[in-house]
Design a protein around this motif. Structure first.
Motif, short mmCIF file in Angstrom:
data_model
loop_
_atom_site.label_atom_id
_atom_site.label_comp_id
_atom_site.label_asym_id
_atom_site.label_seq_id
_atom_site.Cartn_x
_atom_site.Cartn_y
_atom_site.Cartn_z
N THR A 89 0.82 -1.21 0.00
CA THR A 89 0.00 0.00 0.00
C THR A 89 0.85 1.26 0.00
OG1 THR A 89 -0.15 -0.02 2.42
CG2 THR A 89 -1.90 -1.13 1.20
N LEU A 90 2.11 1.12 0.42
CA LEU A 90 3.06 2.22 0.38
C LEU A 90 4.14 1.94 -0.66
CD1 LEU A 90 3.65 2.82 4.22
CD2 LEU A 90 2.02 4.00 2.73
N THR A 91 4.77 2.99 -1.15
CA THR A 91 5.93 2.80 -2.01
C THR A 91 7.06 2.19 -1.17
OG1 THR A 91 7.02 4.92 -1.59
CG2 THR A 91 5.25 4.90 -3.22
N PRO A 92 8.12 1.70 -1.78
CA PRO A 92 9.23 1.14 -0.99
C PRO A 92 9.85 2.14 -0.02
CG PRO A 92 9.40 0.44 -3.27
CD PRO A 92 8.30 1.46 -3.23
N GLY A 103 5.92 6.43 0.67
CA GLY A 103 4.87 7.30 0.16
C GLY A 103 3.58 6.52 -0.06
N GLU A 104 2.46 7.23 -0.15
CA GLU A 104 1.19 6.57 -0.48
C GLU A 104 1.29 6.08 -1.93
OE1 GLU A 104 -1.53 6.03 1.39
OE2 GLU A 104 -0.68 6.97 3.18
N LYS A 105 1.10 4.80 -2.13
CA LYS A 105 1.25 4.25 -3.47
C LYS A 105 0.10 4.68 -4.39
CE LYS A 105 3.00 -0.02 -5.51
NZ LYS A 105 3.30 -1.46 -5.24
N ALA A 106 -1.08 4.80 -3.84
CA ALA A 106 -2.25 5.17 -4.63
C ALA A 106 -2.22 6.64 -5.01
CB ALA A 106 -3.52 4.86 -3.84
N GLU A 147 6.68 13.31 -0.37
CA GLU A 147 6.46 11.97 0.18
C GLU A 147 7.26 10.89 -0.54
OE1 GLU A 147 2.69 10.05 -0.27
OE2 GLU A 147 2.36 10.79 -2.31
N ASP A 148 7.60 11.11 -1.81
CA ASP A 148 8.26 10.06 -2.58
C ASP A 148 9.77 10.04 -2.39
OD1 ASP A 148 5.92 9.03 -3.64
OD2 ASP A 148 5.99 10.28 -5.43
#
Length: 453
Positions: free
Chosen positions: A36-39, A42-45, A369-370
């Motif tokens: 659900t999160l990036t590695p 961050g919020e993946k969506a 966030e990324d």
């Protein structure tokens, strides 16, 4: 969206409120990384209206051509701006701007922001993904939050619980295992004219040294060395920093080599709000890299997450076809060269602790966030007056999977002057990553040799 009430995404708020500031996350929480999160956390969506897309892996290493000097082709060169924010319509967009960004439109009637489609271009090597996962499970704050233990390479808190953990992610974010570059700093006068100060800059993580010895005790996080190349009156001056993980227990170690005096001396002023060299008083030491150094003089409040227009994918600003005079204009850089996108950011407020001193009584941080890079920072003086506005023009060096900056700007809202740092458009050598270095290159004894005119 109302700027004063930022949105918290997903289950992040519950996580922030219920977790201990000193503990690593549970295996169940860490399992969200890459799902659900990036590695990197961050919020993946994407967001509700699709103006922020889902993260799908970032730019690939072959996203564009690389020229002989190392300049990257712009993967988004054919895109047109969705709209332009001006002093006349800024009220329409103020919910997605920081107070400092809004202040720029009030200070400069010609100021604009060209907003483009959002691309979540951040990507890092597999070893850094693994380091972030291990850190999520093992890294803890120590020394009242002013140091780290059980930390590896980058991103100690990909699932942060408070503002201090967010700031540590910025301080320790991945900028390559090692890096060399030539870069320029310019402090234009009121006409927009300034003399470029050119630096040869080298950065290396301690554990990436060619002669790294893991058995050797050390509090050093990374080494940073800057040698002035031009103008002639400053050429040969060198600044060396050993950045420590716990700067309260063992303060940052810094030395300066003065080429005119041929002398190396300790430089304790290279920290906090010490005056930054060759800046005409337009920034202090911890303005470099948007923010650097020990966080102990501030209380760090995590306000939440929100959507903000921030400089991003700034390949146009980095073009080798530009001269520095094309970029520096009266009051601010040429905003026609800047690209803004809508991204989610962590909003952290730093308030000076009672009994501590710093020229900035409060700083508002907006951190991507990324990449965990600070994108915008608003600086306030002791009267709570907006003083300086910093923006970092993000660029992903996709060929090496390194997120970094094209340039940083710091605008003084009171004096009307500004500083731009990190430009390299006219330089013959671009970024070199994974440069092998020895520990002996970053000693005071090595300064005199590196600083010979």
């Amino acid at each position: 969206m109302n700027f004063s009430t930022p949105v918290i995404y997903g289950s992040t708020l519950a996580l922030l409120l219920c977790s201990s500031a000193m503990a690593a996350v549970s295996p169940e929480e860490a399992a969200r990384l890459g799902t659900t999160l990036t590695p990197l956390g961050g919020e993946k969506a994407g967001n509700a209206d699709g103006s922020i897309p889902a993260w799908t892996g970032g730019l690939p290493k072959d996203a564009g051509a690389v020229d002989s000097a190392g300049f990257l082709a712009d993967p988004f060169a054919n895109e047109r701006a969705l709209f332009t924010i001006t002093a006349q319509n800024v009220e329409q967009y103020k919910g997605r701007l920081s107070p400092g960004q809004i202040g720029m439109f009030k200070r400069y009637p010609d100021y604009t922001m060209n907003v483009y489609p959002t691309h979540r271009s951040v990507n890092v090597p597999p070893a850094i993904v693994e380091a972030a996962r291990k850190n999520a499970l093992n890294t803890r704050l120590v020394a009242g939050g002013n140091g780290l233990e059980n930390f590896t390479k980058a991103y100690p808190f990909p699932i942060p619980k408070d503002g201090l953990e967010v700031i540590w992610n910025h301080i320790t974010r991945y900028r390559g295992d090692s890096m060399k570059r030539q870069m320029v700093q310019i402090v234009p006068d009121v006409r927009g004219v300034g003399t470029p100060v050119t630096y040869d800059h080298q950065y290396v993580l301690r554990e990436s040294l060619a002669d790294y010895d893991p058995a050797k005790p050390s509090n050093v996080l990374f080494y940073n060395k800057q040698t002035v190349i031009a103008p002639a009156r400053l050429a040969g001056n060198v600044e060396l920093v050993h950045e420590t993980l716990d700067q309260v227990k063992e303060p940052r170690q810094a030395w300066i080599y003065n080429a005119g005096q041929r002398r190396v001396r300790r430089a304790p002023q290279v920290a906090y709000d010490g005056p930054a060299a060759s800046t005409d008083g337009q920034r202090v030491v911890d303005n470099y890299d948007m923010f650097n150094g020990a966080p102990d003089r501030y209380d760090w409040q995590l306000v939440g997450k929100q959507e903000l227009y921030i400089p991003y994918n700034s390949y146009k600003l980095d073009s080798p076809t530009l001269k520095y005079a094309d970029i520096t204009k009266a009051g601010h850089i040429d905003q026609g060269l800047a690209r803004y996108e809508l991204h989610r950011v962590w909003h952290v407020v730093a308030t000076l602790k009672p009994g501590q001193r710093h020229v900035y009584a409060k700083r508002d941080f907006y951190i991507d966030e990324d990449s965990w890079q600070a994108a915008v920072i608003d600086h306030y003086d002791g009267r709570n007056t907006l003083w300086r506005v910093a923006e970092a023009h993000q660029q992903s060096y996709y060929n090496h999977q390194v997120p970094f900056y094209t340039a940083e700007t710091l605008n003084d809202m009171i004096s009307g002057r500004y500083l731009v740092l990190g430009l390299k458009n006219e330089e013959k050598r671009n970024y070199q990553f994974d440069v092998k270095a020895l520990e002996g290159e970053f000693t005071p004894n090595a300064l005199r040799q590196s600083g010979v005119r």
